[in-house]
Design a protein around this motif. Structure first.
Motif, short mmCIF file in Angstrom:
data_model
loop_
_atom_site.label_atom_id
_atom_site.label_comp_id
_atom_site.label_asym_id
_atom_site.label_seq_id
_atom_site.Cartn_x
_atom_site.Cartn_y
_atom_site.Cartn_z
N ASN A 1 1.03 3.47 -2.93
CA ASN A 1 -0.12 4.33 -3.22
C ASN A 1 0.08 5.77 -2.75
O ASN A 1 -0.83 6.59 -2.89
CB ASN A 1 -1.38 3.76 -2.58
CG ASN A 1 -1.85 2.50 -3.27
OD1 ASN A 1 -1.60 2.30 -4.46
ND2 ASN A 1 -2.52 1.63 -2.53
N ILE A 2 1.25 6.08 -2.17
CA ILE A 2 1.53 7.48 -1.85
C ILE A 2 2.35 8.12 -2.98
O ILE A 2 2.74 9.28 -2.88
CB ILE A 2 2.28 7.63 -0.50
CG1 ILE A 2 3.66 6.99 -0.56
CG2 ILE A 2 1.46 7.06 0.63
CD1 ILE A 2 4.47 7.21 0.69
N THR B 1 0.30 7.96 -9.64
CA THR B 1 -0.04 6.79 -10.44
C THR B 1 -1.15 7.15 -11.41
O THR B 1 -1.86 8.14 -11.22
CB THR B 1 -0.48 5.63 -9.54
OG1 THR B 1 -0.91 4.55 -10.36
CG2 THR B 1 -1.61 6.04 -8.62
N SER C 1 -6.24 8.32 -5.03
CA SER C 1 -5.81 9.65 -4.59
C SER C 1 -4.51 9.52 -3.81
O SER C 1 -4.50 9.45 -2.58
CB SER C 1 -6.89 10.32 -3.73
OG SER C 1 -6.43 11.57 -3.25
N TRP C 2 -3.39 9.49 -4.54
CA TRP C 2 -2.09 9.36 -3.86
C TRP C 2 -1.83 10.59 -2.99
O TRP C 2 -1.14 10.50 -1.96
CB TRP C 2 -0.98 9.17 -4.88
CG TRP C 2 -0.84 10.28 -5.88
CD1 TRP C 2 -1.47 10.38 -7.09
CD2 TRP C 2 -0.04 11.45 -5.75
NE1 TRP C 2 -1.11 11.54 -7.72
CE2 TRP C 2 -0.23 12.22 -6.93
CE3 TRP C 2 0.83 11.92 -4.77
CZ2 TRP C 2 0.42 13.44 -7.13
CZ3 TRP C 2 1.46 13.13 -4.98
CH2 TRP C 2 1.27 13.88 -6.15
N GLN C 3 -2.41 11.74 -3.38
CA GLN C 3 -2.24 12.93 -2.54
C GLN C 3 -2.89 12.73 -1.17
O GLN C 3 -2.32 13.09 -0.14
CB GLN C 3 -2.87 14.16 -3.22
CG GLN C 3 -2.30 14.50 -4.58
CD GLN C 3 -3.17 13.99 -5.71
OE1 GLN C 3 -3.79 12.93 -5.58
NE2 GLN C 3 -3.22 14.72 -6.81
N HIS D 1 -3.39 9.90 0.37
CA HIS D 1 -2.61 8.93 1.15
C HIS D 1 -1.39 9.59 1.78
O HIS D 1 -1.13 9.43 2.97
CB HIS D 1 -2.18 7.78 0.25
CG HIS D 1 -3.32 6.98 -0.28
ND1 HIS D 1 -3.19 6.06 -1.30
CD2 HIS D 1 -4.64 6.97 0.06
CE1 HIS D 1 -4.36 5.50 -1.55
NE2 HIS D 1 -5.25 6.05 -0.74
N GLN E 1 0.82 -1.21 0.00
CA GLN E 1 0.00 0.00 0.00
C GLN E 1 0.86 1.27 0.00
O GLN E 1 0.38 2.34 -0.37
CB GLN E 1 -0.93 0.01 1.22
CG GLN E 1 -2.00 -1.06 1.19
CD GLN E 1 -3.09 -0.77 0.17
OE1 GLN E 1 -3.09 0.27 -0.49
NE2 GLN E 1 -4.03 -1.69 0.04
#
Length: 205
Positions: free
Chosen positions: A175-176, A179, A184-186, A188, A172
């Motif tokens: 996911n920061i 991508t 929403s990587w922001q 995370h 996971q």
């Protein structure tokens, strides 16, 4: 004075690994988090009944728009679909349990700060053509909180918990990063930052 001493002693015991009070606090926190997740499933069922995505659009974060600012408060309780909710349910229970076991008041204040940092951050830097929902920002916030709390409070217990859950969900962390997926990587990354801030602001002195 005697009552104040006893209450303080119970608080200290609840935070000390291996004590009866510690396990009782952990058990209560687990039951509470297990009660929270069914509420999220109920909200998703209502969304599906109204028309999939109806609540998401109404309560999600829509970056750079005033109408989407209320999503800072509501978006963590909404999910894009059942698969999205299933993916968040287990880590939310696990991480939430250990954060809540550190004290209900600290849990509430920390959660509010994480939601604020992640939500406002996404509103400022997110794509204005998207609607952002999900508890992922809070989940990453709890992970950042446990890691940082272990450092600032010199608690090997919190570090061990965060490391264990990090091993379970190491994938996971990707996911920061930016991508092309609908993630929403922001949210995370900002949630993780919010957790770090919360651990410092609400640390036990």
């Amino acid at each position: 004075m005697g009552y104040g001493w006893a209450a303080g002693a119970r608080t200290d015991d609840a935070g000390r690994f291996g004590t009866e009070a510690f396990y009782a606090s952990l058990g209560r926190a687990f039951v509470t988090m297990c009660a929270v997740v069914p509420a999220l499933f109920l909200i998703e069922a209502i969304d599906v009944a109204l028309g999939a995505g109806t609540l998401d659009v109404a309560g999600g974060i829509i970056p750079h728009t005033v109408a989407g600012l209320d999503g800072v408060l509501f978006s963590p309780f909404l999910h894009g679909d059942w698969e999205h909710l299933y993916g968040n349910a287990v880590p939310l229970i696990l991480l939430g349990t250990f954060v809540l076991a550190g004290g209900a008041r600290r849990f509430l204040w920390s959660t509010a700060l994480i939601m604020l940092v992640a939500g406002l951050g996404v509103w400022f830097v997110g794509d204005p053509d998207t609607v952002v929902v999900g508890a992922s920002g809070v989940i990453f916030g709890y992970l950042g909180l446990l890691l940082t709390r272990g450092l600032v409070e010199r608690s090997w217990w919190h570090l061990a918990v965060a490391a264990f859950i990090g091993l379970l969900y190491w994938y996971q962390f990707f996911n920061i990063l930016p991508t092309d997926q609908r993630i929403s990587w922001q949210g995370h990354g900002l949630g993780l930052l919010g957790g770090v801030i919360a651990a410092i602001v609400f640390r036990r002195r």
